[in-house]
Motif scaffolding. Structure first.
Motif, mmCIF file in Angstrom:
data_model
loop_
_atom_site.group_PDB
_atom_site.id
_atom_site.type_symbol
_atom_site.label_atom_id
_atom_site.label_comp_id
_atom_site.label_asym_id
_atom_site.label_seq_id
_atom_site.Cartn_x
_atom_site.Cartn_y
_atom_site.Cartn_z
ATOM 1 N N HIS A 1 8.355 2.416 9.466
ATOM 2 C CA HIS A 1 7.658 3.134 10.623
ATOM 3 C C HIS A 1 8.422 4.466 11.028
ATOM 4 O O HIS A 1 8.016 5.090 12.209
ATOM 5 N N ASP A 2 9.322 4.751 10.330
ATOM 6 C CA ASP A 2 10.050 6.182 10.526
ATOM 7 C C ASP A 2 9.473 7.259 9.908
ATOM 8 O O ASP A 2 9.605 7.740 8.745
ATOM 9 N N GLU A 3 8.513 7.804 10.661
ATOM 10 C CA GLU A 3 7.514 8.929 10.155
ATOM 11 C C GLU A 3 8.388 10.071 9.877
ATOM 12 O O GLU A 3 8.025 11.036 8.902
ATOM 13 N N ASP A 4 9.364 10.529 10.452
ATOM 14 C CA ASP A 4 10.076 11.804 10.390
ATOM 15 C C ASP A 4 11.106 11.640 9.065
ATOM 16 O O ASP A 4 11.180 12.286 8.351
ATOM 17 N N ALA A 5 11.490 10.358 8.824
ATOM 18 C CA ALA A 5 12.294 10.225 7.680
ATOM 19 C C ALA A 5 11.254 10.121 6.325
ATOM 20 O O ALA A 5 11.664 10.813 5.300
ATOM 21 N N LEU A 6 10.192 9.721 6.648
ATOM 22 C CA LEU A 6 9.068 9.814 5.436
ATOM 23 C C LEU A 6 8.631 11.004 5.034
ATOM 24 O O LEU A 6 8.626 11.385 4.015
ATOM 25 N N ARG A 7 8.471 11.756 6.233
ATOM 26 C CA ARG A 7 7.935 13.067 5.994
ATOM 27 C C ARG A 7 8.957 14.045 5.355
ATOM 28 O O ARG A 7 8.813 14.741 4.325
ATOM 29 N N ALA A 8 10.489 13.860 5.818
ATOM 30 C CA ALA A 8 11.455 14.416 5.228
ATOM 31 C C ALA A 8 11.541 14.297 3.504
ATOM 32 O O ALA A 8 11.830 14.985 2.661
ATOM 33 N N LEU A 9 11.278 13.047 3.253
ATOM 34 C CA LEU A 9 11.465 12.393 2.021
ATOM 35 C C LEU A 9 10.093 13.079 1.320
ATOM 36 O O LEU A 9 10.474 13.612 -0.164
ATOM 37 N N LEU A 10 9.025 13.079 1.471
ATOM 38 C CA LEU A 10 7.944 13.801 0.852
ATOM 39 C C LEU A 10 8.108 15.260 0.854
ATOM 40 O O LEU A 10 7.847 15.900 -0.394
ATOM 41 N N ARG B 1 0.884 -1.328 0.080
ATOM 42 C CA ARG B 1 0.036 -0.211 -0.079
ATOM 43 C C ARG B 1 0.791 1.234 -0.095
ATOM 44 O O ARG B 1 0.575 2.343 -0.745
ATOM 45 N N LEU B 2 1.949 1.273 0.683
ATOM 46 C CA LEU B 2 2.888 2.222 1.049
ATOM 47 C C LEU B 2 3.402 2.475 -0.342
ATOM 48 O O LEU B 2 3.482 3.684 -0.786
ATOM 49 N N VAL B 3 3.842 1.565 -1.212
ATOM 50 C CA VAL B 3 4.356 1.700 -2.500
ATOM 51 C C VAL B 3 3.414 2.318 -3.472
ATOM 52 O O VAL B 3 3.916 3.151 -4.252
ATOM 53 N N GLY B 4 2.145 1.942 -3.360
ATOM 54 C CA GLY B 4 1.283 2.259 -4.305
ATOM 55 C C GLY B 4 0.846 4.033 -3.966
ATOM 56 O O GLY B 4 0.758 4.629 -5.232
ATOM 57 N N VAL B 5 0.785 4.315 -2.950
ATOM 58 C CA VAL B 5 0.622 5.870 -2.494
ATOM 59 C C VAL B 5 1.768 6.497 -2.943
ATOM 60 O O VAL B 5 1.567 7.667 -3.496
ATOM 61 N N LEU B 6 3.126 5.948 -2.664
ATOM 62 C CA LEU B 6 3.990 6.954 -3.083
ATOM 63 C C LEU B 6 4.457 6.985 -4.631
ATOM 64 O O LEU B 6 4.736 8.257 -5.132
ATOM 65 N N ARG B 7 4.056 5.901 -5.398
ATOM 66 C CA ARG B 7 4.167 5.853 -6.768
ATOM 67 C C ARG B 7 2.972 6.856 -7.307
ATOM 68 O O ARG B 7 3.254 7.435 -8.474
ATOM 69 N N SER B 8 1.990 6.897 -6.672
ATOM 70 C CA SER B 8 0.688 7.535 -7.169
ATOM 71 C C SER B 8 1.146 9.187 -7.219
ATOM 72 O O SER B 8 0.293 9.714 -8.090
ATOM 73 N N VAL B 9 2.118 9.597 -6.429
ATOM 74 C CA VAL B 9 2.290 10.843 -6.583
ATOM 75 C C VAL B 9 3.719 11.143 -6.793
ATOM 76 O O VAL B 9 4.666 12.119 -6.797
ATOM 77 N N ASP C 1 13.878 5.066 -6.115
ATOM 78 C CA ASP C 1 14.858 5.048 -5.160
ATOM 79 C C ASP C 1 14.640 5.615 -3.653
ATOM 80 O O ASP C 1 14.739 4.937 -2.765
ATOM 81 N N ASP C 2 13.627 6.420 -3.797
ATOM 82 C CA ASP C 2 13.091 7.159 -2.611
ATOM 83 C C ASP C 2 11.908 6.201 -1.891
ATOM 84 O O ASP C 2 12.046 6.252 -0.735
ATOM 85 N N VAL C 3 11.205 5.519 -2.853
ATOM 86 C CA VAL C 3 10.316 4.492 -2.432
ATOM 87 C C VAL C 3 11.062 3.450 -1.792
ATOM 88 O O VAL C 3 10.592 2.983 -0.482
ATOM 89 N N ARG C 4 12.122 3.024 -2.360
ATOM 90 C CA ARG C 4 12.938 1.904 -1.525
ATOM 91 C C ARG C 4 13.509 2.345 -0.165
ATOM 92 O O ARG C 4 13.401 1.455 0.581
ATOM 93 N N THR C 5 13.807 3.837 -0.085
ATOM 94 C CA THR C 5 14.181 4.113 1.100
ATOM 95 C C THR C 5 13.256 4.280 2.106
ATOM 96 O O THR C 5 13.233 3.969 3.446
#
Length: 279
Positions: free
Chosen positions: A76-85, A53-61, A66-70
């Motif tokens: 579960h690292d919300e801070d890292a995911l937010r920084a990536l977004l 699901r996370l892959v699908g959401v990230l690819r949809s935007v 490479d960022d999806v892999r990260t």
């Protein structure tokens, strides 16, 4: 649910297609927990559904692979995911500014032709001709777009961007049509909004709308005049006014003749800071 899931079951649970899941397996992005040695069926662990699901959401935007892999390496690292977004949003904004700048440059070429670009200049002239004024206005306008789309602008870049936007508006004031004046005010408002300077952003946005109304300018110029007021209001922290002007822009969008211009406006409205999409 501890038993392994087939690719079809995972597809139904996560909203991806089986084709996409097989592709993500081939490129090593989302590898199944097991592959049946007899028939080659892909089998996934239940906890991989959330990753899918996370892959699908990230690819949809359009987040890069490479960022999806990260992201899925530490889901579960919300801070890292937010920084990536946030970083991806910054790239998308720069891309949008590049597209918008190209659209404006094309408008100048359509309106003015390419003849002025191909003529030689007389270096002995000491006074600017109308062609000189127009060329300066266009070049400065385009230069502002290049700075807007630049990642990691310096303070000096920001200063240059402000001065170039005003200089372009000045030269349009010498030779331009009312549409050029309105667009010049819009660009000044956009520059100040990007720099989080609400008062001058509101001033130039209002001037752009005044010019549109005074000269009965419609289509996308009017819609973008409303957009600039919505953006400037958002920068000023006035969410109610931002929504009101956004609604005006949406109403004006119905009268935009070209579908591509309408789509660009609607995409731009989604980038107004702090305003969730409500349309």
């Amino acid at each position: 649910m501890d038993e392994l899931l087939t690719v079809g079951q995972v597809a139904r649970l996560c909203g991806l297609t089986t084709k996409a899941l097989r592709h993500y397996d081939r490129i090593g992005l989302l590898v199944p927990a097991q592959v049946d040695p007899v028939n080659g069926y892909r089998l996934y662990a239940p906890d991989q559904v959330a990753l899918a699901r996370l892959v699908g959401v990230l690819r949809s935007v359009d987040v890069p692979l490479d960022d999806v892999r990260t992201a899925i390496a530490a889901p579960h690292d919300e801070d890292a995911l937010r920084a990536l977004l946030v970083a991806h949003r910054r790239r998308m904004r720069a891309r949008l500014d590049r597209v918008r700048g190209d659209v404006h440059r094309l408008d100048h070429l359509i309106d003015d032709g390419t003849g002025a670009l191909m003529t030689s200049t007389d270096t002995a002239r000491t006074t600017a001709t109308p062609d000189d004024e127009r060329r300066l206005a266009v070049d400065l306008f385009n230069g502002v777009w290049r700075l807007l789309e630049k990642e990691g602008r310096s303070v000096e870049d920001d200063d240059r961007m402000v001065h170039m936007a005003h200089a372009s508006r000045y030269h349009w004031g010498q030779v331009g049509k009312p549409e050029n004046l309105s667009r010049g005010e819009w660009q000044c408002a956009r520059v100040y909004a990007v720099l989080d300077r609400a008062e001058p952003a509101l001033h130039h946005a209002r001037r752009g709308l005044e010019i549109c109304r005074e000269h009965r300018i419609g289509d996308w110029d009017l819609a973008y005049a409303y957009e600039s007021l919505a953006r400037a209001s958002a920068v000023a922290g006035d969410a109610a006014a931002a929504r009101q002007w956004t609604e005006q822009a949406l109403a004006a969008a119905d009268d935009i003749a070209e579908d591509d211009d309408r789509e660009l406006l609607l995409t731009d409205l989604e980038t107004i800071p702090g305003q969730p999409r409500f349309w």
